[in-house]
Motif scaffolding. Structure first.
Motif, PDB file in Angstrom:
ATOM      1  N   PHE A 137       0.823  -1.201   0.000  1.00  0.00           N
ATOM      2  CA  PHE A 137       0.000   0.000   0.000  1.00  0.00           C
ATOM      3  C   PHE A 137       0.865   1.263   0.000  1.00  0.00           C
ATOM      4  CE2 PHE A 137      -3.802  -2.237   2.298  1.00  0.00           C
ATOM      5  CZ  PHE A 137      -3.998  -3.000   1.160  1.00  0.00           C
ATOM      6  N   TYR A 138       1.987   1.221   0.697  1.00  0.00           N
ATOM      7  CA  TYR A 138       2.847   2.400   0.733  1.00  0.00           C
ATOM      8  C   TYR A 138       3.338   2.757  -0.665  1.00  0.00           C
ATOM      9  CZ  TYR A 138       6.520   5.658   2.040  1.00  0.00           C
ATOM     10  OH  TYR A 138       7.301   6.783   2.153  1.00  0.00           O
ATOM     11  N   GLU A 139       3.771   1.753  -1.411  1.00  0.00           N
ATOM     12  CA  GLU A 139       4.249   2.008  -2.772  1.00  0.00           C
ATOM     13  C   GLU A 139       3.127   2.551  -3.649  1.00  0.00           C
ATOM     14  OE1 GLU A 139       7.351   1.981  -3.924  1.00  0.00           O
ATOM     15  OE2 GLU A 139       7.890   1.608  -1.829  1.00  0.00           O
ATOM     16  N   ALA A 140       1.893   2.076  -3.420  1.00  0.00           N
ATOM     17  CA  ALA A 140       0.770   2.530  -4.244  1.00  0.00           C
ATOM     18  C   ALA A 140       0.319   3.941  -3.882  1.00  0.00           C
ATOM     19  CB  ALA A 140      -0.398   1.553  -4.091  1.00  0.00           C
ATOM     20  N   LEU A 141       0.535   4.357  -2.630  1.00  0.00           N
ATOM     21  CA  LEU A 141      -0.071   5.593  -2.148  1.00  0.00           C
ATOM     22  C   LEU A 141       0.900   6.748  -1.924  1.00  0.00           C
ATOM     23  CD1 LEU A 141      -2.573   4.069   0.441  1.00  0.00           C
ATOM     24  CD2 LEU A 141      -3.212   5.516  -1.503  1.00  0.00           C
ATOM     25  N   LYS A 142       2.174   6.481  -1.771  1.00  0.00           N
ATOM     26  CA  LYS A 142       3.068   7.525  -1.273  1.00  0.00           C
ATOM     27  C   LYS A 142       3.101   8.756  -2.175  1.00  0.00           C
ATOM     28  CE  LYS A 142       7.315   5.438  -3.180  1.00  0.00           C
ATOM     29  NZ  LYS A 142       8.658   4.923  -2.840  1.00  0.00           N
ATOM     30  N   GLU A 143       3.144   8.571  -3.490  1.00  0.00           N
ATOM     31  CA  GLU A 143       3.184   9.736  -4.379  1.00  0.00           C
ATOM     32  C   GLU A 143       1.822  10.417  -4.440  1.00  0.00           C
ATOM     33  OE1 GLU A 143       5.892  10.970  -5.498  1.00  0.00           O
ATOM     34  OE2 GLU A 143       7.043   9.310  -4.624  1.00  0.00           O
ATOM     35  N   ARG A 144       0.772   9.655  -4.209  1.00  0.00           N
ATOM     36  CA  ARG A 144      -0.592  10.177  -4.296  1.00  0.00           C
ATOM     37  C   ARG A 144      -0.921  11.139  -3.145  1.00  0.00           C
ATOM     38  NH1 ARG A 144      -5.454   6.311  -6.437  1.00  0.00           N
ATOM     39  NH2 ARG A 144      -7.236   7.673  -5.992  1.00  0.00           N
ATOM     40  N   VAL A 145      -0.249  10.972  -2.012  1.00  0.00           N
ATOM     41  CA  VAL A 145      -0.600  11.776  -0.835  1.00  0.00           C
ATOM     42  C   VAL A 145       0.499  12.736  -0.397  1.00  0.00           C
ATOM     43  CG1 VAL A 145      -2.151   9.974   0.004  1.00  0.00           C
ATOM     44  CG2 VAL A 145       0.221  10.006   0.805  1.00  0.00           C
ATOM     45  N   LYS A 146       1.677  12.660  -1.010  1.00  0.00           N
ATOM     46  CA  LYS A 146       2.827  13.419  -0.488  1.00  0.00           C
ATOM     47  C   LYS A 146       2.593  14.915  -0.433  1.00  0.00           C
ATOM     48  CE  LYS A 146       7.274  11.081  -0.582  1.00  0.00           C
ATOM     49  NZ  LYS A 146       8.555  10.894  -1.297  1.00  0.00           N
TER      50      LYS A 146
END
Length: 907
Positions: A137-146
């Motif tokens: 999940f971190y790989e999927a979300l990190k750029e989306r929420v940064k």
């Protein structure tokens, strides 16, 4: 040597923590020395509990100070199964991933240490199967929420979760977060577990909030709270709204009796602590949602002396039983207290086989006294009218622009998810596979269609099974649940296909041809030997493991005399219910390694081990007893070396039908609970049609109690209740005893409301809507004709509407017999197009669908009924074409169809 190694490890842990506290660097994970020492001591005790010290080998790795302290925190309070079922490297990977999120996410440095420790670091959310979702999940979300603020990131993560998973009811086993994503669906407990895991993956503190039962309707719910800039804000999991603290359940939560969350470890926050166990701290968050009040309960004996150490269970009437929603233990003065919503609960107190009870009305009863003056077998006849809290309001605002933008996003996320779902196996593909492998077409379709995203695993299992073994492979798939089809790897299925031995010749005696109650040997093998499913545990490949681990002498002796295995388990597996307070099933192989289990996991372990030796075994559904088969079912008692079967008697109940209810249903209108020797209650499980050959009853009065039913001897309570549209329950509780060889006859009474139907508002039957067929606008009167009708304003893909439509589908024949119009209206054309009636079963043929043009009918009903929140859906109304409204239900109501029929039968 093993013992020396164990204490060397323990000593090393304490020494390291002591040395760490004296060094300025590297930084500690737990900076406060008192807390750090408590963790060390708790870890020491936990580690000493286990014989197999290899379970703690991760501490032999080269670890940083923070990693070691974080791992010790996790191991100190994790339940038995989490120690035994998952390798230490799994937890180390998760620790490191949580630290990465803390360092890389912009809000990481602002999360207080204790909040991070309890609400970001823990892998476990509730009782789910664990997986490596944090890193995925971190790989999927990190750029989306940064680039977002913390509050914006919470909303964004929930949109991502909606893109992946949508609500679908299922059984009680909680899938792992990745399994929910793979299936693209989950019930509310799985959605909230998934969303909590996703938030924690990007370093956002999150917790699952749970109402174990609603007070006003027969159901429960779970959602999520996220920590945003010092405050806990709530959201509907996988159900994004434009702002936080807004969800379809705002109104139901405002009348909730109890809402809580389980916090990993020993937690000292501002919230009321309901219970602190060896694994978690349960805290009361009811005040976040509803007005609450505190009641003090004093427990005394027959001489009015305070009773210390008494268990007080606060029970809520729901699903026709008094369900325990909170447990408290009295102090030295015989007192305990609870804060709850301003409605009614039943307080049930027990100690040393004595009990007493008292209804409690929170907000009215500041204090009550319960006398322990009863024993199991004493006569009980009680009737109470129990009310839920009144509906309130959780104020929150979202602009129309925000709502419109959110709706556009939801539609796009639906399209993304549906594109993934379109890759699941189709009927055509399943039929082609069946033809290729010479399998039964309909069964193959059922298995593959229900497998959803796990279809490749099921196909692999069937393809790679030899032609000779395929009939057994199909039989195996028939034994497992729909959820098992969605998340069980082919390797697990192969384990049970290839490593299940035959039933020993001496355990099955062929019954006379005239005896139709006995199990066929083939069916006995399929359901109680080949079957990998025991109870609510995750399916695992345990049979090959036991074939390698179990001593040959034990296997040989047990196959000849299964009681030998009962004796072995009783001697070798210690029961520690305190180390698994959530009763999360420990995997059978984990119990073997740990030699520790809670009571239920020991039962599951016994059944799994017996089946691995070819011995038919089960946990029977009704009373939850472990049993093995030796020409008949034999009850398992690990405390004695003598086999036996509990003596039984017969039970029947007379019932005089009331209007609209000729055959009361179990778990809807009535339940039966056994009063155990310790005076606590255990509801018998007749939830589904029981497939046990000697007990082919259904789940209603006619199927269960109209004719004599065999049940274990003992003392029982029958609880019945009538749920009114207001949420109030008219309850009745009566005791009876069943004696061995005897026949007990009792009476099932369904209480009725004395009040007649009254007009509660007026509508204009000439109001118009646009029918779904695209024709000209038409009026309610033209569609319904003269007389009564029902009209509903529906949401789309919203849990309250879904529940209502499923209720109505279950009563299809009753509504068709009424033969009056059911008019279902949606707010706009797009919502109508998203409506798929096949999702809810077979709905009545008397339904007319349409669009409420310009919300004319919605506005009319809101004005007529003076609704404080006209937008809360669904809204169901029964009226006649003179405009008289006699029934209204708004929002989340389980059992809606039955409530409507009660009114209909009185018209």
């Amino acid at each position: 040597m093993l013992m020396n190694t164990r204490y060397m490890l323990i000593g090393l842990g304490i020494t390291l923590l002591t040395e760490m506290s004296c060094r300025p660097s590297p930084p500690h994970f737990i900076s406060e020395a008192t807390c750090r020492n408590k963790v060390a001591k708790t870890f020491e005790v936990k580690q000493a509990t286990f014989t197999d010290q290899t379970l703690f080998s991760v501490f032999d790795r080269e670890l940083t100070t923070r990693e070691r302290e974080a791992l010790m925190f996790l191991y100190a309070w994790m339940p038995i199964g989490d120690v035994a079922d998952y390798p230490g490297d799994f937890y180390l990977e998760n620790v490191r991933a949580s630290f990465t999120a803390q360092e890389e996410m912009p809000w990481g440095k602002n999360i207080p240490e204790d909040v991070f420790r309890h609400f970001v670091l823990p892998v476990r959310v509730n009782n789910e199967n664990q997986d490596n979702s944090r890193t995925v999940f971190y790989e999927a979300l990190k750029e989306r929420v940064k680039g977002l603020s913390l509050g914006e990131a919470v909303l964004e993560v929930n949109h991502w979760c909606h893109e992946k998973v949508i609500y679908t009811p299922s059984d009680g086993r909680t899938s792992s977060p990745l399994a929910s994503v793979k299936a693209a669906c989950g019930r509310c407990g799985e959605e909230s577990t998934f969303t909590t895991a996703a938030l924690r993956a990007v370093g956002i503190p999150a917790r699952q909030v749970y109402t174990p039962r609603w007070a006003h309707t027969d159901d429960n719910h779970a959602w999520v709270e996220a920590w945003v800039d010092g405050e806990w804000r709530f959201l509907g999991a996988c159900e994004p709204e434009p702002v936080l603290n807004l969800a379809w359940f705002n109104a139901p939560a405002s009348r909730g009796m109890l809402m809580h969350t389980k916090v990993f470890g020993h937690y000292s926050g501002a919230e009321e602590v309901m219970e602190q166990t060896e694994c978690y701290t349960e805290i009361n968050v009811t005040g976040n949602y509803a007005p609450s009040a505190r009641t003090v309960v004093t427990v005394v004996d027959a001489e009015s002396r305070p009773v210390a150490g008494a268990l007080v269970e606060f029970k809520l009437y729901n699903y026709a039983e008094f369900y325990t929603v909170a447990r408290k233990t009295t102090d030295g003065n015989g007192r305990c207290s609870l804060s709850a919503g301003k409605g009614d609960l039943l307080a049930w107190a027990t100690k040393n086989g004595r009990f007493g009870y008292q209804p409690v009305s929170f907000g009215k009863d500041a204090a009550v006294t319960i006398v322990l003056d009863r024993r199991p077998g004493d006569e009980i006849v009680e009737e109470w009218d129990l009310s839920p809290p009144p509906e309130g309001n959780i104020p929150v605002e979202a602009t129309e622009a925000q709502k419109e933008a959110n709706a556009l996003r939801l539609a796009e996320e639906d399209r993304t998810r549906n594109a993934y779902v379109a890759t699941f196996p189709t009927e055509e593909q399943a039929a082609a596979l069946a033809g290729e492998l010479s399998l039964e077409v309909e069964k193959t379709k059922k298995f593959l269609l229900k497998s959803r995203g796990n279809g490749k695993e099921i196909e692999t299992f069937l393809r790679e099974t030899s032609a000779e073994q395929r009939p057994r492979a199909m039989a195996l798939l028939e034994t497992i649940s729909e959820k098992d089809l969605r998340d069980t790897p082919a390797a697990t299925l192969f384990d049970h296909l290839h490593h299940t031995p035959a039933i020993p010749a001496g355990l099955y005696r062929h019954a006379p041809a005239a005896d139709t109650s006995s199990l066929d040997e083939t069916d006995l093998f399929r359901r109680y030997v080949l079957n990998p499913r025991v109870a609510g545990e995750l399916l695992t490949p345990y049979k090959h493991f036991f074939a390698e681990q179990a001593p040959a002498s034990l296997v040989e002796s047990a196959r000849d005399r299964p009681q030998t295995l009962v004796d072995w388990v009783g001697r070798h597996i210690a029961v520690r219910d305190d180390l698994n307070p959530q009763r999360i099933p420990v995997m059978p192989a984990g119990v073997w390694k740990a030699r520790i289990a809670d009571t239920r996991s020991r039962q599951i372990f016994f059944v799994a081990l017996a089946r691995s030796m070819g011995i038919p075994a089960r946990i029977e559904r009704v009373a939850g007893k472990a049993q093995y088969y030796q020409n008949q079912w034999v009850d398992v008692d690990f405390e004695t070396d003598q086999p036996g079967t509990t003596q039984q008697g017969l039970l029947s109940a007379a019932y005089t039908p009331i209007p609209a209810l000729d055959n009361p249903k179990y778990y809807t209108h009535f339940t039966i609970a056994k009063i155990r020797p310790d005076a606590q209650l255990q509801t018998l499980n007749f939830e589904r049609r029981n497939a046990i050959a000697d007990m082919e009853q259904g789940d209603s009065w006619a199927g269960l109690l109209k004719h004599p039913l065999p049940v274990d001897e003992g003392n029982y309570l029958m609880v019945s209740g009538t749920r009114l549209a207001s949420g109030k329950a008219l309850t009745r509780m009566v005791s009876f005893a069943v004696k061995a060889g005897g026949h007990t006859s009792t009476e099932l009474v369904m209480r009725e409301e004395a009040e007649d139907i009254r007009v509660i508002g007026n509508l204009n039957a000439e109001a118009t809507f646009r029918p779904a067929d695209g024709g000209q606008e038409t009026s309610i009167l033209r569609v319904a004709g003269r007389g009564y009708f029902a009209i509903a304003l529906l949401g789309v893909r919203q849990e309250p509407t879904n529940h209502a439509l499923r209720d109505i589908a279950q009563l299809k024949e009753d509504f068709e017999q009424w033969n009056r119009s059911l008019i279902f209206l949606f707010g706009d054309e797009e919502a109508l197009q998203q409506y798929d009636p096949k999702e809810f079963g077979v709905l009545p043929s008397t339904i007319t669908c349409g669009v409420d043009t310009d919300h004319r009918i919605a506005d009319m009903l809101a004005d007529a009924l003076k609704l404080p929140d006209a937008g809360r859906l669904p809204l169901f109304v029964i009226a006649d074409t003179f405009g008289r409204i006699v029934f209204v239900s708004q929002g989340y109501t389980v059992g809606l169809g039955e409530q409507m029929l009660k009114i209909i039968h009185k018209l």
